[in-house]
Design a protein around this motif. Structure first.
Motif, PDB file in Angstrom:
ATOM      1  N   GLY A 107       1.042  -1.031   0.122  1.00 22.13           N
ATOM      2  CA  GLY A 107       0.268  -0.200  -0.057  1.00 22.13           C
ATOM      3  C   GLY A 107       0.999   1.029  -0.098  1.00 22.13           C
ATOM      4  O   GLY A 107       1.955   1.192   0.729  1.00 22.13           O
ATOM      5  N   LEU A 108       0.465   2.166  -0.139  1.00 26.46           N
ATOM      6  CA  LEU A 108       1.164   3.193  -0.144  1.00 26.46           C
ATOM      7  C   LEU A 108       1.590   4.167   1.340  1.00 26.46           C
ATOM      8  O   LEU A 108       0.782   3.474   2.106  1.00 26.46           O
ATOM      9  N   LEU A 109       3.130   4.267   1.602  1.00 25.58           N
ATOM     10  CA  LEU A 109       3.245   4.216   2.811  1.00 25.58           C
ATOM     11  C   LEU A 109       4.123   5.877   2.674  1.00 25.58           C
ATOM     12  O   LEU A 109       4.873   6.573   1.520  1.00 25.58           O
ATOM     13  N   ASN A 110       3.592   6.114   3.822  1.00 31.10           N
ATOM     14  CA  ASN A 110       4.190   7.414   4.420  1.00 31.10           C
ATOM     15  C   ASN A 110       5.423   6.743   4.916  1.00 31.10           C
ATOM     16  O   ASN A 110       5.252   6.579   6.289  1.00 31.10           O
ATOM     17  N   VAL A 111       6.187   7.852   4.397  1.00 34.64           N
ATOM     18  CA  VAL A 111       8.110   7.347   5.272  1.00 34.64           C
ATOM     19  C   VAL A 111       8.073   8.155   6.607  1.00 34.64           C
ATOM     20  O   VAL A 111       8.911   7.531   7.697  1.00 34.64           O
ATOM     21  N   THR A 112       7.761   9.260   5.919  1.00 34.27           N
ATOM     22  CA  THR A 112       7.846  10.536   7.444  1.00 34.27           C
ATOM     23  C   THR A 112       7.335   9.534   8.378  1.00 34.27           C
ATOM     24  O   THR A 112       7.966   9.515   9.749  1.00 34.27           O
ATOM     25  N   VAL A 113       5.798   8.900   8.438  1.00 39.89           N
ATOM     26  CA  VAL A 113       5.211   8.756   9.423  1.00 39.89           C
ATOM     27  C   VAL A 113       5.933   7.128   9.741  1.00 39.89           C
ATOM     28  O   VAL A 113       5.715   7.031  11.758  1.00 39.89           O
ATOM     29  N   LEU A 114       6.058   6.263   9.036  1.00 41.67           N
ATOM     30  CA  LEU A 114       6.974   5.243   9.480  1.00 41.67           C
ATOM     31  C   LEU A 114       8.637   5.537   9.839  1.00 41.67           C
ATOM     32  O   LEU A 114       8.950   5.026  11.363  1.00 41.67           O
ATOM     33  N   GLU A 115       8.844   6.718  10.031  1.00 41.19           N
ATOM     34  CA  GLU A 115       9.983   6.997  10.505  1.00 41.19           C
ATOM     35  C   GLU A 115       9.934   7.351  12.412  1.00 41.19           C
ATOM     36  O   GLU A 115      10.840   7.288  13.056  1.00 41.19           O
ATOM     37  N   GLN A 116       8.741   8.197  12.292  1.00 40.25           N
ATOM     38  CA  GLN A 116       8.040   8.945  12.892  1.00 40.25           C
ATOM     39  C   GLN A 116       7.787   7.748  14.458  1.00 40.25           C
ATOM     40  O   GLN A 116       7.649   7.508  15.568  1.00 40.25           O
ATOM     41  N   SER A 117       7.091   6.361  14.360  1.00 41.20           N
ATOM     42  CA  SER A 117       7.023   5.374  14.602  1.00 41.20           C
ATOM     43  C   SER A 117       7.652   4.711  14.975  1.00 41.20           C
ATOM     44  O   SER A 117       8.208   4.234  15.964  1.00 41.20           O
ATOM     45  N   LEU A 118       9.000   4.716  14.118  1.00 45.36           N
ATOM     46  CA  LEU A 118      10.170   3.292  14.487  1.00 45.36           C
ATOM     47  C   LEU A 118      10.840   4.417  15.706  1.00 45.36           C
ATOM     48  O   LEU A 118      11.968   3.579  16.637  1.00 45.36           O
ATOM     49  N   ASN A 119      11.085   5.778  16.070  1.00 46.90           N
ATOM     50  CA  ASN A 119      11.395   6.662  16.377  1.00 46.90           C
ATOM     51  C   ASN A 119      11.206   6.401  17.514  1.00 46.90           C
ATOM     52  O   ASN A 119      12.041   6.252  18.913  1.00 46.90           O
ATOM     53  N   GLY A 215       7.872  -9.857  18.201  1.00 45.77           N
ATOM     54  CA  GLY A 215       6.915  -9.222  18.228  1.00 45.77           C
ATOM     55  C   GLY A 215       6.145  -8.351  18.174  1.00 45.77           C
ATOM     56  O   GLY A 215       5.469  -7.410  18.192  1.00 45.77           O
ATOM     57  N   ILE A 216       7.254  -8.438  19.826  1.00 41.35           N
ATOM     58  CA  ILE A 216       6.853  -6.766  20.539  1.00 41.35           C
ATOM     59  C   ILE A 216       7.842  -5.350  19.027  1.00 41.35           C
ATOM     60  O   ILE A 216       5.949  -4.337  19.083  1.00 41.35           O
ATOM     61  N   LEU A 217       8.340  -5.614  18.913  1.00 39.34           N
ATOM     62  CA  LEU A 217       8.217  -4.782  17.871  1.00 39.34           C
ATOM     63  C   LEU A 217       7.849  -4.150  16.731  1.00 39.34           C
ATOM     64  O   LEU A 217       6.593  -3.475  16.218  1.00 39.34           O
ATOM     65  N   ALA A 218       7.083  -5.403  15.936  1.00 38.78           N
ATOM     66  CA  ALA A 218       6.145  -5.794  14.771  1.00 38.78           C
ATOM     67  C   ALA A 218       4.962  -4.904  15.146  1.00 38.78           C
ATOM     68  O   ALA A 218       3.993  -4.496  15.053  1.00 38.78           O
ATOM     69  N   ARG A 219       4.390  -5.504  16.477  1.00 41.49           N
ATOM     70  CA  ARG A 219       3.353  -4.981  17.281  1.00 41.49           C
ATOM     71  C   ARG A 219       2.589  -3.743  17.267  1.00 41.49           C
ATOM     72  O   ARG A 219       1.836  -2.566  17.035  1.00 41.49           O
ATOM     73  N   GLU A 220       4.470  -2.998  18.074  1.00 39.27           N
ATOM     74  CA  GLU A 220       3.989  -1.223  18.010  1.00 39.27           C
ATOM     75  C   GLU A 220       3.795  -0.692  17.274  1.00 39.27           C
ATOM     76  O   GLU A 220       4.054   0.277  17.178  1.00 39.27           O
ATOM     77  N   LEU A 221       5.490  -1.216  16.249  1.00 40.60           N
ATOM     78  CA  LEU A 221       4.815  -0.358  14.433  1.00 40.60           C
ATOM     79  C   LEU A 221       4.032  -0.137  13.890  1.00 40.60           C
ATOM     80  O   LEU A 221       3.519   0.384  13.934  1.00 40.60           O
ATOM     81  N   CYS A 222       2.680  -1.791  14.377  1.00 39.34           N
ATOM     82  CA  CYS A 222       1.454  -1.530  13.493  1.00 39.34           C
ATOM     83  C   CYS A 222       1.043  -0.213  13.919  1.00 39.34           C
ATOM     84  O   CYS A 222      -0.060   0.150  13.391  1.00 39.34           O
ATOM     85  N   THR A 223       0.791  -1.053  15.882  1.00 38.07           N
ATOM     86  CA  THR A 223      -0.146   0.346  15.913  1.00 38.07           C
ATOM     87  C   THR A 223      -0.306   2.078  16.110  1.00 38.07           C
ATOM     88  O   THR A 223       0.007   2.475  16.067  1.00 38.07           O
ATOM     89  N   LEU A 224       1.521   1.932  16.467  1.00 37.07           N
ATOM     90  CA  LEU A 224       2.091   4.078  15.790  1.00 37.07           C
ATOM     91  C   LEU A 224       1.809   3.995  14.695  1.00 37.07           C
ATOM     92  O   LEU A 224       0.917   5.155  14.776  1.00 37.07           O
ATOM     93  N   TYR A 225       2.601   3.826  13.513  1.00 39.42           N
ATOM     94  CA  TYR A 225       1.882   3.805  12.621  1.00 39.42           C
ATOM     95  C   TYR A 225       0.864   3.932  11.902  1.00 39.42           C
ATOM     96  O   TYR A 225       0.258   5.101  11.837  1.00 39.42           O
ATOM     97  N   GLU A 226      -0.353   3.592  12.196  1.00 43.20           N
ATOM     98  CA  GLU A 226      -1.639   3.248  12.658  1.00 43.20           C
ATOM     99  C   GLU A 226      -2.157   4.726  13.178  1.00 43.20           C
ATOM    100  O   GLU A 226      -3.668   5.938  12.609  1.00 43.20           O
TER     101      GLU A 226
END
Length: 413
Positions: A107-119, A215-226
């Protein structure tokens, strides 16, 4: 006759398969790697839901809490981290303990939001911004206050070579060594395959993660990105403790008296064991270990899985215990040796406070069995069940301390 597993055994089985359970109020939540939470296990979990909730509530109330410690003092490594650090000093350029996790994003990815989520994840988990320098010959944890990831981006346009190029890139990333003393052992690369297909590559050193952590990392990344995509703040609760708090607590808890209690069991259990594998090989061992091992994966069909599950239930054992028994028998047939030891990894997340943390908690249990042609499989399963249950009771002893105590014969191969 069907025997009901004790609730502790049932939860151990789930934990050791990286199936996570947690409470939010009176609601029981779970997260599991793909394929691990079988229909049978899910049915058992639903059947024992109230029992599980009650057990988790009791455990949370009865166990002394791990307390946060001051950050202005020297922060020691956990025992597992110390062993990882030791191996890194011996083999600084070997990527033996590097792991690359690839997450495909459609899907369309918002790189800025992805980076914000990782940070935000890096801010939440101190362990992801920790380096491990040597101070007076001893490793220490140094936690950075900066929580910004350097997200590098790679373009791999669609072509017949795209898949090959992606594999080469992943291999290069995974094999690039970390300098544990200089910076956090974490790299993140975003690979753009097309306008709506991306691969997020996270490369980490084992000193800061275990399988549960993924599993924790993947779950938190999905939650934060959304949440961030919708302009909302993070919905995640602040973590009550960090990995450095656990490492300090572990060293305080494992006093001489507690260590001796566990060591006494393992000394007795492993007395007289051979340090050399009895398995016949199709080629001689190299003089020095190359770490070029193999991995064999296969699936067991549904019919056989159901029969194994039924046998486990009838024996009051977990499916893991049944499979371990079968593996012991296989090794016995191949080697002709009746006295065998198998190393088994356990999640070692047996405290409520550490369940939401990214970090290295995994421990290894040395499970020993004595096979005999005179025993039936159910009799042997009973022996393995007892051995496994005993080992779980003594899993708090770090494998590194056990090796240090027993001083087994070393072999570079």
């Amino acid at each position: 006759m069907k025997q009901m597993q004790m609730i502790e055994e049932f939860l151990f089985e789930l934990r050791n398969q990286d199936i996570q359970l947690w409470l939010e109020g009176e609601q029981l939540h779970y997260s599991a790697p793909e394929g691990k939470l079988t229909p049978t296990l899910l049915a058992q979990l639903r059947e024992r839901k109230e029992e599980v909730i009650s057990f988790l509530h009791t455990a949370k109330q009865s166990v002394s809490q791990i307390k946060p410690i001051e950050r202005n003092n020297s922060l020691p490594l956990s025992f597992a981290q110390q062993m990882m650090w030791f191996w890194h000093q011996l083999l600084p350029d070997n990527p033996l303990y590097n792991l690359l996790v690839s997450l495909q994003i459609e899907g369309l990815l918002n790189v800025t939001v992805l980076e914000q989520s990782l940070n935000e994840i890096i801010r939440r988990h101190e362990n992801l911004r920790t380096c491990f320098p040597s101070v007076d010959g001893k490793p220490m944890q140094v936690i950075s206050t900066v929580a910004n990831i350097n997200l590098s981006t790679v373009e791999l346009p669609s072509s017949p070579e795209q898949t090959t190029q992606l594999k080469q890139l992943a291999s290069t990333e995974a094999e690039k060594p970390f300098d544990l003393g200089q910076g956090p052992p974490l790299r993140v690369t975003l690979v753009r395959l097309s306008r709506e297909t991306h691969i997020l590559m996270l490369t980490m050193h084992h000193i800061i993660y275990d399988a549960w952590s993924i599993g924790i990392l993947a779950r938190e990344l999905c939650t934060l990105y959304e949440a961030y995509s919708q302009g909302n703040p993070s919905p995640l609760s602040e973590l009550p403790i960090q990995y450095a708090d656990y490492a300090h607590w572990q060293r305080q808890k494992l006093t001489t008296e507690v260590l001796e209690k566990h060591l006494s069991y393992w000394r007795q259990k492993l007395a007289g064991a051979s340090p050399i594998s009895p398995l016949p090989t199709d080629r001689p061992r190299p003089q020095v270990q190359s770490f070029h091992g193999g991995l064999e994966k296969f699936q067991i069909n549904q019919n056989l899985t159901q029969k194994l599950t039924q046998l486990s239930q009838e024996s009051g054992a977990t499916l893991f215990m049944t499979m371990l028994s079968a593996f012991f028998v296989l090794l016995y047939r191949y080697s002709g040796e009746s006295d065998l030891i198998v190393g088994s990894g356990v999640a070692n997340r047996n405290r409520v406070e550490i369940e939401p943390l990214i970090g290295m908690f995994t421990n290894v249990l040395a499970l020993r069995s004595q096979c005999s042609d005179d025993s039936s499989f159910t009799e042997f399963l009973s022996q393995v069940k007892q051995t496994t249950q005993e080992a779980y009771k003594h899993q708090d002893l770090p494998f590194e301390k056990l090796v240090e105590e027993l001083s087994p014969e070393r072999n570079l191969s």
